[in-house]
Every structure is written in C-alpha cells, then in structure tokens.
Motif scaffolding. Structure first.
Motif, short mmCIF file in Angstrom:
data_model
loop_
_atom_site.label_atom_id
_atom_site.label_comp_id
_atom_site.label_asym_id
_atom_site.label_seq_id
_atom_site.Cartn_x
_atom_site.Cartn_y
_atom_site.Cartn_z
N GLY A 144 55.92 49.68 46.07
CA GLY A 144 55.99 51.15 45.68
C GLY A 144 56.20 51.49 44.31
O GLY A 144 56.66 52.55 44.20
N VAL A 145 55.56 50.73 43.37
CA VAL A 145 55.64 51.07 42.08
C VAL A 145 54.33 51.49 41.41
O VAL A 145 54.31 51.60 40.29
N ALA A 146 53.10 51.16 42.25
CA ALA A 146 51.85 51.64 41.77
C ALA A 146 51.94 52.91 41.37
O ALA A 146 52.41 54.02 41.90
N TRP A 147 50.92 53.50 40.28
CA TRP A 147 50.99 54.64 39.67
C TRP A 147 49.60 54.77 39.35
O TRP A 147 48.76 54.06 38.85
N LEU A 148 49.33 56.19 39.25
CA LEU A 148 47.88 56.60 38.58
C LEU A 148 48.24 57.82 37.50
O LEU A 148 49.26 58.62 37.71
N HIS A 149 47.61 57.75 36.44
CA HIS A 149 47.60 58.95 35.47
C HIS A 149 46.95 60.13 36.02
O HIS A 149 45.92 60.15 36.15
N GLY A 150 47.73 61.44 36.18
CA GLY A 150 47.17 62.33 36.65
C GLY A 150 46.49 62.17 38.10
O GLY A 150 47.12 61.64 39.01
N ASP A 151 45.29 62.53 38.29
CA ASP A 151 44.61 62.28 39.25
C ASP A 151 43.83 61.12 39.39
O ASP A 151 42.98 60.58 40.28
N GLY A 152 44.28 60.28 38.49
CA GLY A 152 43.44 58.77 38.44
C GLY A 152 42.06 58.82 38.10
O GLY A 152 41.38 57.88 38.60
N SER A 153 41.65 59.98 37.33
CA SER A 153 40.13 60.01 36.88
C SER A 153 39.85 59.02 35.75
O SER A 153 38.56 59.02 35.17
N GLY A 154 40.80 58.34 35.24
CA GLY A 154 40.36 57.57 33.92
C GLY A 154 39.43 56.57 34.42
O GLY A 154 39.48 56.10 35.47
N ILE A 155 38.61 56.08 33.64
CA ILE A 155 37.48 55.05 33.99
C ILE A 155 38.03 53.60 33.63
O ILE A 155 38.70 53.65 32.76
N CYS A 156 37.89 52.82 34.95
CA CYS A 156 38.25 51.63 34.96
C CYS A 156 37.64 50.43 34.10
O CYS A 156 37.97 49.25 33.73
N ASN A 157 36.11 50.86 34.15
CA ASN A 157 35.34 49.79 33.35
C ASN A 157 35.27 48.46 33.93
O ASN A 157 35.64 47.51 33.37
N THR A 158 35.12 48.47 35.19
CA THR A 158 35.32 47.10 35.76
C THR A 158 33.99 46.30 35.70
O THR A 158 33.32 46.59 35.36
N ILE A 159 34.10 44.90 35.88
CA ILE A 159 33.11 44.21 35.98
C ILE A 159 33.30 42.78 37.05
O ILE A 159 34.58 42.33 36.76
N TYR A 160 32.80 42.79 37.96
CA TYR A 160 33.25 41.89 39.12
C TYR A 160 32.94 40.36 38.63
O TYR A 160 31.67 40.33 37.97
N ILE A 161 33.63 39.52 38.86
CA ILE A 161 33.62 38.15 38.09
C ILE A 161 32.11 37.59 38.29
O ILE A 161 31.54 36.98 37.41
N ASP A 162 31.49 37.64 39.30
CA ASP A 162 30.21 37.12 39.80
C ASP A 162 29.28 37.81 38.87
O ASP A 162 28.03 37.25 38.24
N ASN A 163 29.42 39.26 38.56
CA ASN A 163 28.41 39.92 37.34
C ASN A 163 28.78 39.12 36.14
O ASN A 163 27.68 39.11 35.40
#
Length: 372
Positions: A178-197
């Motif tokens: 119950g401690v997860a959070w998002l800044h505002g509407d959560g529209s910040g860019i996460c810049n993910t890369i999946y490990i296999d990529n």
C-alpha cells in the motif's frame, strides 16, 4: 568466441550467461570474485573463473584465452570509478581487444534533460553519487581504451527490468504494502529496457564485424515504446489485483537534503579522498565508521503510538526518475549496430510477471477454489 563475463552473478550477468550458453554459438566464461557467487552460473557445465575486478593480476589471468569481455560488475562509487582502468589493463595483458562495458543512462541523471543524446556533455554535479561515479568510470574507460588500443563499447541502458529485476519485485512489494505512488498522473517517462533487449545490444557489440568503426563510443539503448511510470505500474497492479485508486498520487515531491552521514560518504567517495585514506590508521577509520553509524541510526518507534496508514515511500532516485520527460533515443545504436529491440514492452512485462508469480507467490492474491 569465448566471452568472459565479469559480474556474472548479477541480474544482467546471469541473463547474459544463460543467453550465450543456451542460445548462441559463443562460449560463456563467468568470472566472479568468490565461489559463493557461482550459485546460478555453475548450474551449467561451463568454464568459470575467479578474479577480483579491482586486481589487475588476477583479472588478467582469468581473461586468458578469451576473445572478448563484458563488464557487468557492481560496486560502490569508488569501486565503480576504479574498475574500468583495471579492466582495460588486464584485457591488454591477456591479449583481448574488445570490451563491452555496462554503463548507465544515469550518466545524464535520472530526470534526463530533453534533447539529450550520446553527444550531450557529461558532468559530475549530480545529486546522486552513483551518477557521478558512472561518469568518472566512462571517462576512465575511454582514456584507458585509447592508451591500450582497445575496442570499447559503453552501453547506457535506462531502467532494466525483467525476471529477477528489483524494479519488478520492488513495484510489486510496494503495491502489496500500500505504499506505491506516482507523481501526478504518472506521465513521467520510465525509459525501460527489457533485459533480453539489453542482452541483444551486448551481443551486437560482441559480434560486429568492424569494431574499429563502431567501438570507443557510448550507446544509449532502450525499448522501442515510450513507457510512462503509470504504464509500468498498471500491469503489475492488475496481476496483483490491486485497484488503480490504491496507488498514491503525489503532486508535490519532497526535498532531499543530505544528512551528515551522506555528506561524509560523498566526500570520502571523491578521488582525492580515496588517495588520502590509506594514510589514516585502520583503527581510527573503524572507530569513525562506528560513530557515523550511531549518528545515522533512526530512533526506535514509540510503542504507544497508533500505527498510521501506509504512506508512499519516496526516494530521491525515484522522485527524479518520475519527473523525466525525455524518451532516451537509441538512434546511434540503430544506425551503427543495427539495434532493434526484439521484445516488446508488453511481452517483457508478461514474462516478468510470470516469473514473479513463481518466485514470489506470496505477493499474489490467493485463489479460492470450491469443492464440489
């Protein structure tokens, strides 16, 4: 080719060993500092070796007979800064010329300025020591590569997620607590890369037929999609059956003043301080560490205070990340290495959650089955 993997017991190193051993013509040679780190790599019948990433002699011996090396070792800011020069010297002594070094997009900060690419000048004025250490490490890497005439690739991934990733387990645990959070509407860019990529990008560096034309450069690498932090949390929340409204929405982020202990640690991590430290007696340093640990220990909770409702746990790293508005480009990797992420974000998240349900079933809601 024989590919040495330094830090093969870590998240990236473990997956790279699996890929090279199970799905490539190459031979993986895991290199770790101590035998206890071989729990995962040694489940395969492969040639593993022991060496210290900060000891040129042991590392050169471990690299002997290999054709290339991938450096994925972790460490504190001082170790991060020192390892590249040791790596290049050891590789040169062992007769290796190709190195793939795992750097980080954090050299540009977590809140990456719009317009940033590999040509953007780096600096060491970041508030997080890790970022500054990675900048110093890259500079040391390229300087040593030129000195030893090596072909060096520095990969700068963003948020690397997948099975065994802390990004997946931390997000799931925060949602469950119950401690997860998002800044505002959560529209910040996460810049993910999946490990296999990321592993795909590493293999492109290892296998490129003309390293002289592509090496001694930094490469930003990321997923194809633009993923927001809301996008990242959504599939995890659905899998755990946590309603979207249970995620805290934080409009105003806190300030992060440095504590006395953090300021001391930051000072001690600087190169000039590291040169001075050996001059101080060991007992003095040990006593100083004990005093600092006492000063930074939080007071015990008051047994008479009624526990408050769960509140979001906001770290400086996460606060900076969630403010990012720039999708890091991988145009250089595409143009020079033919990098095209083979796994979509959706598929990568599905694989990650499938692993999580196996590794951490306690995080998932219990399924009640009726007996007829």
């Amino acid at each position: 080719m024989k590919i040495a993997i330094i830090g093969s017991n870590g998240f990236v190193g473990t997956r790279l060993v699996e890929h090279l051993h199970l799905d490539s013509p190459h031979t993986a040679v895991p290199i770790v500092r101590q035998p206890s780190s071989l729990a995962l790599p040694a489940r395969f019948a492969i040639d593993w070796r022991l060496a210290d990433a900060l000891d040129s002699d042991s590392l050169a011996a471990a690299l002997h007979g290999c054709d290339a090396v991938v450096h994925a070792a972790l460490g504190d800011p001082d170790q991060i800064t020192r390892m590249p020069a040791v790596l290049c010297a050891a590789a040169a002594r062992a007769g290796l010329r190709r190195i793939v070094y795992l750097s980080s997009a954090s050299v540009h900060g977590q809140d990456i300025p719009p317009g940033t690419d590999e040509e953007t000048p780096l600096h060491t004025r970041h508030s997080l020591d890790y970022n500054n250490a990675k900048v110093r490490a890259e500079r040391a890497l390229f300087a040593a590569a030129r000195r030893h005439s090596l072909h060096v690739y520095a990969l700068r991934p963003g948020v690397v997620f997948g099975p065994r990733s802390r990004w997946i387990t931390d997000a799931a645990q925060a949602l469950r607590d119950g401690v997860a959070w998002l800044h505002g509407d959560g529209s910040g860019i996460c810049n993910t890369i999946y490990i296999d990529n990321l592993v795909h990008a590493i293999r492109l560096c290892l296998e490129h037929s003309d390293p002289a034309a592509t090496a001694t450069r930094a490469y930003l690498v990321a997923d194809a999609e633009t993923v927001t932090w809301a996008d990242f949390h959504a599939p995890v929340a659905r899998a755990l059956e946590v309603p979207a409204e249970a995620i805290h929405r934080v409009e105003h982020l806190p300030a992060f003043p440095k504590s006395f202990r953090q300021r001391v640690d930051q000072t001690l991590s600087r190169p000039w301080a590291q040169k001075l430290l050996p001059a101080f007696p060991h007992k003095l340093k040990q006593n100083t560490k004990k005093i600092l640990a006492t000063l930074s220990t939080p007071p015990p909770p008051d047994a008479w205070t009624i526990p408050a409702a769960p509140r979001p746990v906001i770290t400086e790293e996460q606060a900076l990340l969630q403010q990012c508005r720039w999708k890091i480009p991988h145009a250089r990797a595409t143009g020079l290495l033919a990098y095209h992420p083979p796994v979509t974000f959706a598929e990568g998240m599905a694989r990650s959650l499938a692993w999580l349900s196996f590794a951490r079933p306690d995080l998932f809601p219990e399924k009640v089955t009726s007996i007829k």
